[in-house]
Design a protein around this motif. Structure first.
Motif, PDB file in Angstrom:
ATOM      1  N   ASP A 102       0.821  -1.216   0.000  1.00  0.00           N
ATOM      2  CA  ASP A 102       0.000   0.000   0.000  1.00  0.00           C
ATOM      3  C   ASP A 102       0.855   1.267   0.000  1.00  0.00           C
ATOM      4  O   ASP A 102       0.347   2.357  -0.300  1.00  0.00           O
ATOM      5  CB  ASP A 102      -0.925   0.031   1.218  1.00  0.00           C
ATOM      6  N   GLU A 154       3.882   3.897  -1.157  1.00  0.00           N
ATOM      7  CA  GLU A 154       4.620   4.336  -2.330  1.00  0.00           C
ATOM      8  C   GLU A 154       5.713   5.306  -1.882  1.00  0.00           C
ATOM      9  O   GLU A 154       5.527   6.523  -1.873  1.00  0.00           O
ATOM     10  CB  GLU A 154       3.697   5.039  -3.333  1.00  0.00           C
ATOM     11  N   ARG A 181       3.425  13.170  -2.472  1.00  0.00           N
ATOM     12  CA  ARG A 181       2.445  14.097  -3.051  1.00  0.00           C
ATOM     13  C   ARG A 181       1.101  13.408  -3.241  1.00  0.00           C
ATOM     14  O   ARG A 181       0.039  13.986  -2.976  1.00  0.00           O
ATOM     15  CB  ARG A 181       2.955  14.625  -4.390  1.00  0.00           C
ATOM     16  N   ALA A 182       1.147  12.164  -3.717  1.00  0.00           N
ATOM     17  CA  ALA A 182      -0.104  11.430  -3.932  1.00  0.00           C
ATOM     18  C   ALA A 182      -0.835  11.192  -2.613  1.00  0.00           C
ATOM     19  O   ALA A 182      -2.056  11.306  -2.536  1.00  0.00           O
ATOM     20  CB  ALA A 182       0.199  10.100  -4.634  1.00  0.00           C
ATOM     21  N   ARG A 183      -0.077  10.870  -1.573  1.00  0.00           N
ATOM     22  CA  ARG A 183      -0.692  10.654  -0.259  1.00  0.00           C
ATOM     23  C   ARG A 183      -1.329  11.935   0.257  1.00  0.00           C
ATOM     24  O   ARG A 183      -2.434  11.924   0.798  1.00  0.00           O
ATOM     25  CB  ARG A 183       0.358  10.129   0.713  1.00  0.00           C
ATOM     26  N   ASP A 199      -2.405  14.453  -1.601  1.00  0.00           N
ATOM     27  CA  ASP A 199      -3.570  14.720  -2.436  1.00  0.00           C
ATOM     28  C   ASP A 199      -4.777  13.928  -1.959  1.00  0.00           C
ATOM     29  O   ASP A 199      -5.906  14.433  -1.931  1.00  0.00           O
ATOM     30  CB  ASP A 199      -3.275  14.366  -3.898  1.00  0.00           C
ATOM     31  N   GLN A 200      -4.535  12.686  -1.566  1.00  0.00           N
ATOM     32  CA  GLN A 200      -5.630  11.837  -1.096  1.00  0.00           C
ATOM     33  C   GLN A 200      -6.190  12.355   0.222  1.00  0.00           C
ATOM     34  O   GLN A 200      -7.400  12.321   0.456  1.00  0.00           O
ATOM     35  CB  GLN A 200      -5.136  10.400  -0.926  1.00  0.00           C
ATOM     36  N   PHE A 201      -5.312  12.870   1.073  1.00  0.00           N
ATOM     37  CA  PHE A 201      -5.743  13.323   2.390  1.00  0.00           C
ATOM     38  C   PHE A 201      -6.483  14.655   2.339  1.00  0.00           C
ATOM     39  O   PHE A 201      -7.315  14.927   3.206  1.00  0.00           O
ATOM     40  CB  PHE A 201      -4.533  13.438   3.322  1.00  0.00           C
ATOM     41  N   GLY A 208      -8.954  15.836   0.766  1.00  0.00           N
ATOM     42  CA  GLY A 208     -10.404  15.748   0.839  1.00  0.00           C
ATOM     43  C   GLY A 208     -10.927  15.248   2.169  1.00  0.00           C
ATOM     44  O   GLY A 208     -12.134  15.362   2.450  1.00  0.00           O
ATOM     45  N   GLU A 209     -10.040  14.698   3.002  1.00  0.00           N
ATOM     46  CA  GLU A 209     -10.450  14.126   4.289  1.00  0.00           C
ATOM     47  C   GLU A 209     -10.039  14.996   5.468  1.00  0.00           C
ATOM     48  O   GLU A 209     -10.499  14.773   6.596  1.00  0.00           O
ATOM     49  CB  GLU A 209      -9.805  12.737   4.446  1.00  0.00           C
ATOM     50  N   SER A 254      -3.638  10.760   8.186  1.00  0.00           N
ATOM     51  CA  SER A 254      -3.100  11.131   6.874  1.00  0.00           C
ATOM     52  C   SER A 254      -2.160  10.083   6.292  1.00  0.00           C
ATOM     53  O   SER A 254      -1.972  10.036   5.075  1.00  0.00           O
ATOM     54  CB  SER A 254      -2.348  12.457   6.986  1.00  0.00           C
ATOM     55  N   ARG A 255      -1.533   9.282   7.128  1.00  0.00           N
ATOM     56  CA  ARG A 255      -0.490   8.330   6.715  1.00  0.00           C
ATOM     57  C   ARG A 255       0.678   9.026   6.005  1.00  0.00           C
ATOM     58  O   ARG A 255       1.361   8.432   5.169  1.00  0.00           O
ATOM     59  CB  ARG A 255      -1.062   7.221   5.837  1.00  0.00           C
TER      60      ARG A 255
END
Length: 457
Positions: A196, A198, A205-207, A209-211, A213-214, A231-232
């Motif tokens: 899971d 990267e 950056r991807a992580r 970006d995912q966070f 919205g949360e 956030s991980r």
């Protein structure tokens, strides 16, 4: 010809918001280098999970440098010696690097500065450790007033731009092959559950970006292991693939409870400040009276420690967390507190045993954070939970709705209903293949309080 400049990477494996890189580019042809130094940290050489992350992060950094026409030189050994030798080899007299605060890096910086022109830059924190002080000009020891003072200096500076071009030397020094360092596990490959993650700047950056919205719901979800509202970002922050100020500028305007999340970023700065004052925070109790604590040792204690490490304590929330840790190199933050408290207060085992296990198993193992957090739980830190406040893992599990989290990581209990899964023994439905509790909560509490009376004298 202009002499080349060394760029020393450590826990700052990125090209953006990298002031050491920017300064090096102004100084001449840049030779980026990473030195794997396993001797300097002593008992805190990188653990297995961190080495897995390092391999992939270095691979990503190397590719990013190649995309800019540069390359990453890899060497192994005592950092100060290796860098001095490399400088002599290529004719460099100056080295740029991001400042680090772990005691072994401080020692390396001091040794290197005696031989070469070492220029250190800050960007791995919201504010340079030691720059935020009390009204009396002294460093903070307590988090809440520290965070209040740090907030007065926010927002942080804008992140530094990535250079459009990195000047290169006419001749490159030799490099070791990343694969020759054997950072990845093979026999057996215990990292199959790490898929899971990267590692690398793009992954960070991807992580983020995912966070994004949360982030506004962080306060409501961060303590719920079954929902995973954290956030991980922690391993990316530890390895410096992204900076706290990059995170701040992306998240701060999201509204909702984002301020709570920013406080967690501030905690990282706080831990670095404590590290400046107490370099042995990962090795020695800050409150010296805890040297009198009668921690359990011997065969029974070792068996209990092993059961805790394997996730076989008979407490479902603890076991779920410890199994998650082993499987993916990470554990939900609320569960980290529960599992740490259980080791220290239910099993009465020295917090340093837990610190060492986390150090080896966590992909985000950070010397300052790890030491400060373990000492907070143990009551041994300068700002910590009082030892007599003993966390009740069974009620914590129910309070934070951990049923689905337990089902995911403790499959022996997957068929139990919500009202029984937190404490199968009490519900009278413990499966035969799930262990009995190592110790009852009331018995553990009484034993821990009796031991604490020795500390109080």
């Amino acid at each position: 010809m202009t002499k080349p400049v060394l760029l020393w990477f450590r826990q700052d494996l990125r090209l953006s918001d990298q002031p050491a890189l920017v300064a090096a580019c102004h100084g001449g042809p840049v030779i980026p280098v990473y030195v794997l130094d396993d001797d300097g940290p002593g008992d805190h050489a990188m653990g297995g999970a961190s080495r897995w992350w390092l391999h992939h992060s270095l691979a990503a950094l190397g590719q990013a440098l190649r995309d800019k026409g540069s390359r990453l030189i890899l060497r192994r050994g005592n950092a100060a010696d290796v860098l001095a030798e490399l400088a002599a080899e290529c004719g460099a007299t100056a080295i740029h690097a991001i400042r680090h605060y772990e005691p072994w890096w401080v020692a390396s910086e001091e040794a290197l500065a005696d031989r070469l022109d070492l220029v250190l830059h800050d960007s791995n924190q919201l504010a340079p450790p030691g720059s935020i002080s009390t009204g009396a000009g002294k460093p903070f020891k307590i988090y809440t007033p520290f965070w209040r003072a740090l907030s007065q200096h926010m927002p942080p500076d804008d992140p530094a731009r990535m250079p459009a071009k990195i000047p290169t030397p006419s001749k490159w020094p030799s490099t070791e092959a990343l694969g020759s360092w054997d950072l990845l596990p093979t026999k057996p490959d215990w990292a199959t559950g790490f898929s899971d993650w990267e590692p690398g700047e793009e992954g960070a950056r991807a992580r983020l970006d995912q966070f994004i919205g949360e982030a506004k719901d962080y306060e409501a979800t961060r303590n719920l292991p079954s929902q995973e509202g954290t956030s991980r970002l922690s391993p990316h922050l530890h390895f410096g693939e992204i900076t706290p100020r990059q995170v701040w500028h992306r998240v701060a305007g999201e509204g909702g409870s984002v301020r709570t999340f920013l406080g967690e970023i501030g905690w990282r700065d706080y831990a670095q400040g404590i590290l400046l004052q107490y370099p042995d925070v990962g090795r020695k109790s800050t409150r010296e009276q805890f040297d009198r604590m009668p921690w359990r040792t011997g065969k029974a204690a070792k068996a209990d420690l092993r059961a805790w490490q394997r996730g076989h304590t008979g407490y479902p929330i603890v076991d779920a967390g410890m199994r998650q840790l082993w499987a993916m190199g990470w554990m939900h933050n609320r569960v980290r507190m529960i599992a740490a408290s259980f080791l220290i207060k239910h099993l009465l085992i020295d917090w340093r045993e837990g610190e060492r296990w986390f150090w080896d198993c966590l992909v985000d193992a950070d010397y300052g954070n790890n030491g400060v957090n373990w000492q907070w739980t143990a009551g041994t830190g300068v700002d910590s939970n009082m030892f007599p406040r003993i966390m009740a893992p069974l009620s914590q599990s129910e309070k934070f709705d951990a049923a689905d989290y337990i089902r995911e990581w403790v499959p022996e209990l997957a068929d139990l209903p919500d009202d029984a899964i937190h404490d199968p023994d009490e519900a009278g439905c413990r499966p035969e293949n799930y262990p009995e509790k190592l110790i009852g909560h009331r018995e553990a509490r009484e034993r821990a309080l009796a031991a604490y009376r020795r500390v109080k004298g």
